[in-house]
Design an enzyme around this catalytic site. Structure first.
Site, PDB file in Angstrom:
ATOM      1  N   HIS A 232       0.877  -1.199  -0.164  1.00  0.00           N
ATOM      2  CA  HIS A 232       0.083  -0.047  -0.051  1.00  0.00           C
ATOM      3  C   HIS A 232       0.929   1.334  -0.200  1.00  0.00           C
ATOM      4  O   HIS A 232       0.726   2.192  -0.840  1.00  0.00           O
ATOM      5  CB  HIS A 232      -0.756   0.019   1.282  1.00  0.00           C
ATOM      6  CG  HIS A 232      -1.547  -1.102   1.412  1.00  0.00           C
ATOM      7  ND1 HIS A 232      -2.821  -1.559   0.620  1.00  0.00           N
ATOM      8  CD2 HIS A 232      -1.538  -2.118   2.260  1.00  0.00           C
ATOM      9  CE1 HIS A 232      -3.420  -2.719   1.283  1.00  0.00           C
ATOM     10  NE2 HIS A 232      -2.607  -3.162   2.103  1.00  0.00           N
TER      11      HIS A 232
HETATM   12  O1  RIB Z   1      -4.827  -0.135   4.989  1.00  0.00           O
HETATM   13  C1  RIB Z   1      -3.549  -0.352   4.691  1.00  0.00           C
HETATM   14  C2  RIB Z   1      -2.850   0.846   5.664  1.00  0.00           C
HETATM   15  O2  RIB Z   1      -3.015   0.533   6.967  1.00  0.00           O
HETATM   16  C3  RIB Z   1      -1.095   1.048   5.292  1.00  0.00           C
HETATM   17  O3  RIB Z   1      -0.695   2.309   5.460  1.00  0.00           O
HETATM   18  C4  RIB Z   1      -0.657   0.144   6.500  1.00  0.00           C
HETATM   19  O4  RIB Z   1       0.620   0.474   6.920  1.00  0.00           O
HETATM   20  C5  RIB Z   1      -1.722   0.333   7.591  1.00  0.00           C
HETATM   21  O5  RIB Z   1      -1.485   1.472   8.360  1.00  0.00           O
END
Ligand code: RIB
Ligand code: CA
Length: 303
Positions: A232
């Site tokens: 992500h």
């Molecule tokens: O949903 C994914 C996000 O939530 C990413 O930033 C991961 O590091 C968590 O913080």
């Protein structure tokens, strides 16, 4: 750019990408995947690992309101899986992330603010100085989702779900927002193949990335029976440094606060001219995933 983060396995990958591809001005930390004490310690250790000469300022240790949520089942108890980085030679430069965000965006206009954790620090900085919204080039955040994709619930993404009130204030701030949501990041996946390639690099950064990917892959194999996982947070960094790799559409986005099943959902109005209100956000829908992954891998090799 300034990165606001909750390291975090994929936050660590975003650090590696930013160290290579971004002009990284500073870092603020927030509680999220794991408690603030760990997200801040991890940020300091990653700064040392990557030889970054930037300030780190810790911020909020919980959401504006509501029950605190962690994601230790995804990131491990201390946040970097089972990767143990050397102690950092330097601790956080202050515990005033809000003051740092306000002052730095005043002294240097045109910065991109890249939140990749819960938006508590960003919301508090906007409360302290609403003019921040106009001074930053963008707030390019990893969070939320279009098309109803969720991870912590059927429709909510962790960073928004962890502090929906903060996210709501950011989405209503009038800032130039870019949302890198789950609908986008689920297209960018790394796993055991990439871990094996990182193992051949033979450097502290390569070894760290190998461990991060192996831990992350084990989680996704167990949780979703897939052999790779969405990376992500690097997507938000690379959406700023390499915008040509992303396809964005203007949309009206609002955060659900009251839904008993939908709290923390980013409601994206897909109705075009019939949308309920004017667009307040550029939402990412498409990405050249191979190119993004290649940039992450090059950053690992050159880290
Ligand atoms: O949903 C994914 C996000 O939530 C990413 O930033 C991961 O590091 C968590 O913080
Ligand atoms: Ca994160």
């Amino acid at each position: 750019m300034i990165i606001d983060c909750d390291p975090g396995v994929d936050d660590a990958m975003a650090f590696i990408a930013a160290a290579r591809w971004a002009d990284l001005v500073g870092i603020t930390t927030v509680a999220g995947n794991v408690p603030l004490v760990h997200t801040t310690a991890n940020a300091c250790r990653l700064r040392s690992l990557l030889g970054l000469d930037v300030e780190i300022h810790s911020g909020a240790d919980g959401p504006l309101v509501g029950v605190q949520e962690f994601a230790t089942h995804v990131h491990g108890e201390t946040g970097l899986g089972d990767v143990v980085l050397p102690e950092s030679d330097r601790g956080a430069d202050s515990d005033d992330a809000v003051g740092y965000l306000v002052e730095t965006t005043r002294s240097e206009e045109g910065l991109h603010l890249v939140p990749i954790g819960p938006l508590t620090n960003v919301a508090l900085a906007l409360r302290a100085d609403p003019g921040l919204a106009d001074r930053v080039a963008s707030i390019t955040l990893m969070g939320g989702s279009a098309l109803g994709v969720g991870n912590v619930s059927a429709v909510a993404e962790f960073n928004v779900f962890a502090d929906p009130e903060a996210a709501d204030e950011v989405f209503r701030s009038g800032a130039r927002l870019t949302m890198i949501g789950l609908n986008l990041t689920h297209q960018v996946r790394m796993g055991a193949v990439h871990a094996a390639q990182c193992r051949t690099v033979g450097s502290p950064v390569g070894d760290a990335m190998t461990g991060l990917l192996e831990f992350y892959t084990k989680f996704h194999l167990a949780e979703e029976e897939v052999s790779d996982g969405p990376v992500h947070d690097p997507c938000a960094v690379l959406a700023v440094t390499h915008p040509e790799l992303f396809t964005l559409e203007d949309r009206h986005v609002q955060v659900e606060l009251a839904g008993s099943h939908t709290r923390g959902m980013t409601l994206v109005d897909e109705r075009g001219a019939r949308a309920s209100a004017a667009a307040n956000c550029r939402v990412a829908y498409g990405v050249d995933a191979d190119a993004v992954i290649a940039l992450v891998m090059q950053a690992v090799r050159e880290g």
